[in-house]
Design a protein around this motif. Structure first.
Motif, short mmCIF file in Angstrom:
data_model
loop_
_atom_site.label_atom_id
_atom_site.label_comp_id
_atom_site.label_asym_id
_atom_site.label_seq_id
_atom_site.Cartn_x
_atom_site.Cartn_y
_atom_site.Cartn_z
N UNK A 61 0.85 -1.19 0.00
CA UNK A 61 0.00 0.00 0.00
C UNK A 61 0.88 1.24 0.00
N UNK A 62 0.68 2.12 -0.98
CA UNK A 62 1.47 3.33 -1.10
C UNK A 62 0.93 4.46 -0.26
N UNK A 63 1.69 5.53 -0.21
CA UNK A 63 1.32 6.69 0.61
C UNK A 63 0.02 7.33 0.13
N UNK A 64 -0.29 7.20 -1.14
CA UNK A 64 -1.50 7.80 -1.71
C UNK A 64 -2.63 6.79 -1.88
N UNK A 65 -2.46 5.63 -1.25
CA UNK A 65 -3.50 4.62 -1.31
C UNK A 65 -3.39 3.65 -2.46
N UNK A 66 -2.35 3.78 -3.30
CA UNK A 66 -2.19 2.85 -4.40
C UNK A 66 -1.86 1.46 -3.87
N UNK A 67 -2.35 0.45 -4.55
CA UNK A 67 -2.23 -0.92 -4.05
C UNK A 67 -1.59 -1.82 -5.11
N UNK A 68 -0.66 -2.67 -4.65
CA UNK A 68 -0.07 -3.71 -5.50
C UNK A 68 -0.21 -5.03 -4.75
N UNK A 69 -0.80 -6.02 -5.39
CA UNK A 69 -0.92 -7.36 -4.79
C UNK A 69 -0.02 -8.30 -5.59
N UNK A 70 0.96 -8.89 -4.93
CA UNK A 70 1.95 -9.70 -5.63
C UNK A 70 2.60 -10.71 -4.69
N UNK A 71 3.19 -11.74 -5.25
CA UNK A 71 4.05 -12.64 -4.48
C UNK A 71 5.44 -12.69 -5.08
N UNK A 72 5.76 -11.67 -5.87
CA UNK A 72 7.08 -11.55 -6.48
C UNK A 72 8.03 -10.90 -5.47
N UNK A 73 9.05 -11.64 -5.07
CA UNK A 73 9.96 -11.17 -4.02
C UNK A 73 10.63 -9.85 -4.33
#
Length: 517
Positions: free
Chosen positions: A46-58
Motif C-alpha cells: 500500500x502506497x502513501x496515496x492509497x495505491x495498491x499492488x498485490x503480488x508474491x514476487x519477491x
C-alpha cells in the motif's frame, strides 16, 4: 563512575548491535517468506496515496518496501543482486540470507568469536556451491523436457505464459540465450487488452508524429538520430544583422536539401532522441516518412542493433549521400498497430542476432503487470537453465547439500566448524518454509524427505505440498536453474557475513562545506 550509575554487564550490551541488526533482517525476511512455494500467499503493498499492488514476487515486494534500517537495506541488496544476475529466485535468496544471519547469530551469542563464525560460513558456502555444481544436470537443447519444466515452475504454472517464453526461446536460439549480454526477460512487454504473442522484431511504445492509417512501409531504410531533427541555430544577436539573417536562410535551405537527400536514400523511418522542427515534420508528412521522437537511448540502441543503423548526431546530415548511406539501417516492414498503439518494426531475416518481443496482455493494468513479471521470471529461469544447467527444486537440493556439509564439518578442526554448521542449518530453511506455508510440520517432513533421498540415492525426493507424501520432484517437473541456487547462496552469504561482522553502528556527521575549504 558517578554515584548511583549501574555498571553495564558484559552479557547485556555485548551483542546489542548484533541482535538489533538480526531483528531488522528478520523483519524483512518475514515480509517475503510467506510467499515461498506453491502454497505461498500474496502480499499487499500500500502506497502513501492509497495505491495498491498485490503480488508474491519477491523483488517487487523488497523493491517497494519502506526500509530505514541499514542492516535491512543490506538484505534488500541480495534481491537486487539476484535480479540483476539471473532475474529469478529473489525470494529464496532473501530467505536464505535471513537464515544465515539467524544461524550465525545463534553461534555468536553462544560465545563463538564472530570472526570464526564468518570464516566457517565462507568455507561452508564455498563447499555447498561446489557440491551443487557437481550435482548439476546440463540442458542438451531447447527441446530438453527439463527446460520447459524449469520455465513452468518459474512461471508459476501459467501454461499460457510458458508457451510464449518457449516460443521466444526457439526463435532466439541456444547461442543467443548463452550470450551474457542478452536478457530474454528484457524482451517481455506488458500491454493492457492486448493478445499474447511473440513478435519477431521490436514494438516501440512511442506513437508516430502523424498517423499513417493502415499504411505499411516495406523494405525501408532507418535513420537513428541521437539528436533533434532541426536546422542549425544561430544566436538571436546574430540574426539581427543582415549577414546573420542571410546565414540563417542559407542554413534553412541547406536543411531542406538534406531532408530531400533522405528521400533519395529511401529513408522511411526516422527515430529521434529529441524533437523535430515544424518544417521537417511537414516535409516528412508530405513524403510519407514515419517520424518517432523522444525515444530513450536504450530503445534506440536496440533498434540500431536490430536494423544495423549507426546512431548519429544531426551534423551527420551534412555528409554526402554515399557516406550517409553507411549509417542507415533497414527493416523489411514497419507499421503502426492502431489497436496496440505501438509501432511494429520487423527484424531482417538476414540479421545475425534474432530479435523477438514477447507481448503479454490482460484485461486490466494490475493483472497485465503481474503477468509480465511472471513472464520475466520464466524467461530468466529458462535462460539461466540453458547457461548453467538445472537442479531439483523445492529446496531438495539444498537439503541434500546440507547433510553433505554436516559430514564435512566433522573433519574440520577449529571453531570454524560452528560457521559451517550454521550454513548447513540455513540450507534447510527453503524447504522448511515451503512446507510450513503448505501447512505441514517442517521438522517431521524434512526428516521424511531426507530419509527418502538416502533410500532412493536421489536428491530429487521431496514432499508433495498437496498430499504431504514423498514424491520425486524431477518426475513431478519441479526443477530450478542451477545458477539461481548457486548465485542466490553466494549473494546471501556475502550479505550475511557482512551483517555478522558489524560490531557497532555509528551515525556519521553531516558534511560541513567549511571543512572542505
Amino acid at each position: 563512575m558517578s554515584q548511583g550509575q549501574q555498571p553495564v554487564r558484559e552479557g547485556e550490551e555485548r551483542y546489542a548491535t548484533l541482535l538489533n541488526n538480526s531483528n531488522a533482517v528478520r523483519a524483512i525476511t518475514s515480509a517475503v517468506e510467506g510467499t515461498l512455494g506453491p502454497k505461498g500467499l500474496d502480499v499487499m503493498l500500500v502506497g502513501a496515496r492509497g495505491e495498491v499492488i498485490i503480488t508474491n514476487d519477491g523483488v517487487t515486494i523488497l523493491d517497494r518496501i519502506d526500509v530505514s534500517h541499514p542492516a535491512a537495506s543490506l538484505l534488500i541488496q541480495v534481491a537486487r543482486s539476484q535480479q540483476r544476475k539471473v532475474g529469478d529466485g529473489t525470494t529464496s535468496a532473501t530467505v536464505l540470507a535471513g537464515a544465515l544471519v539467524q544461524e550465525g547469530v545463534a553461534q555468536i551469542v553462544k560465545g563463538v568469536p564472530a570472526s570464526k563464525v564468518v570464516s566457517g560460513m565462507q568455507q561452508g558456502i564455498e563447499f555447498a556451491i561446489e557440491s551443487m555444481e557437481r550435482r548439476t544436470r546440463k540442458i542438451t537443447g531447447l527441446m530438453d523436457p527439463l527446460l520447459e519444466k524449469t520455465a513452468y515452475v518459474a512461471g508459476r504454472e501459467r501454461r499460457d505464459i510458458v508457451k510464449l517464453v518457449m516460443e521466444a526461446a526457439l526463435k532466439v536460439g541456444m547461442e543467443r540465450l548463452k550470450d551474457p549480454t542478452f536478457h530474454l526477460a528484457d524482451c517481455v512487454i506488458a500491454i493492457e487488452k492486448a493478445n499474447n504473442e511473440v513478435f519477431e522484431g521490436l514494438l516501440l511504445r512511442q506513437k508516430p508524429m502523424h498517423f499513417l492509417g493502415n499504411k505499411v512501409l516495406k523494405d525501408i531504410r532507418v535513420l537513428v538520430l541521437q539528436d533533434a531533427l532541426e536546422p542549425e541555430t544561430l544566436d538571436e544577436e546574430v540574426l539581427t544583422t543582415e549577414a546573420g539573417f542571410a546565414r540563417y536562410m542559407e542554413l534553412r535551405e541547406q536543411f531542406g536539401r538534406e531532408l530531400m537527400n533522405l528521400t533519395h536514400l529511401g529513408v522511411g523511418v526516422i527515430l529521434l532522441e529529441r524533437g523535430i522542427h515544424p518544417d521537417a515534420e511537414q516535409f516528412c508528412l508530405d513524403h510519407g516518412i514515419l517520424v518517432i521522437q523522444r525515444i530513450s537511448r536504450v530503445d534506440l540502441s536496440r533498434v540500431c542493433e536490430m536494423t544495423g543503423a549507426v546512431p548519429v548526431r544531426r551534423t551527420a546530415l551534412h555528409k554526402d549521400p554515399e557516406q550517409l548511406q553507411r549509417v542507415l539501417g533497414s527493416s523489411p516492414r514497419v507499421a503502426y498497430d492502431e489497436e496496440l498503439e505501438r509501432v511494429r518494426m520487423q527484424a531482417q531475416e538476414s540479421s545475425q542476432e534474432p530479435f523477438v518481443t514477447v507481448v503479454v496482455g490482460a484485461s486490466t493494468a494490475e493483472i497485465v503487470g503481474e503477468s509480465a513479471r511472471i513472464a520475466g521470471d520464466a524467461a530468466s529461469a529458462l535462460q539461466a537453465a540453458v547457461s548453467g544447467g538445472v537442479l531439483p527444486g523445492g529446496g531438495t537440493t539444498e537439503l541434500a547439500v546440507s547433510y553433505e556439509l554436516e559430514r564435512h564439518r566433522e573433519i574440520v578442526t577449529g571453531m570454524e566448524a560452528y560457521g559451517i554448521a550454521a550454513v548447513a542449518a540455513a540450507l534447510r530453511k527453503p524447504m522448511s518454509q515451503i512446507l510450513l506455508n503448505a501447512g505441514y510440520n517442517p521438522l517431521e517432513k524434512l526428516e521424511e524427505a531426507r530419509a527418502a533421498q538416502i533410500a532412493e540415492n536421489s536428491d530429487s525426493m521431496g514432499i508433495d505440498c498437496d498430499t504431504g507424501l514423498v514424491i520425486n520432484y524431477e518426475l513431478a517437473g519441479i526443477i530450478d536453474p542451477a545458477l539461481v541456487k548457486s548465485h542466490g547462496l553466494k549473494a546471501a552469504g556475502e550479505v550475511a557475513t557482512a551483517v555478522l561482522r558489524i560490531h557497532n553502528v555509528i551515525k556519521m556527521r553531516e558534511e560541513d562545506g567549511r571543512l572542505n575549504d
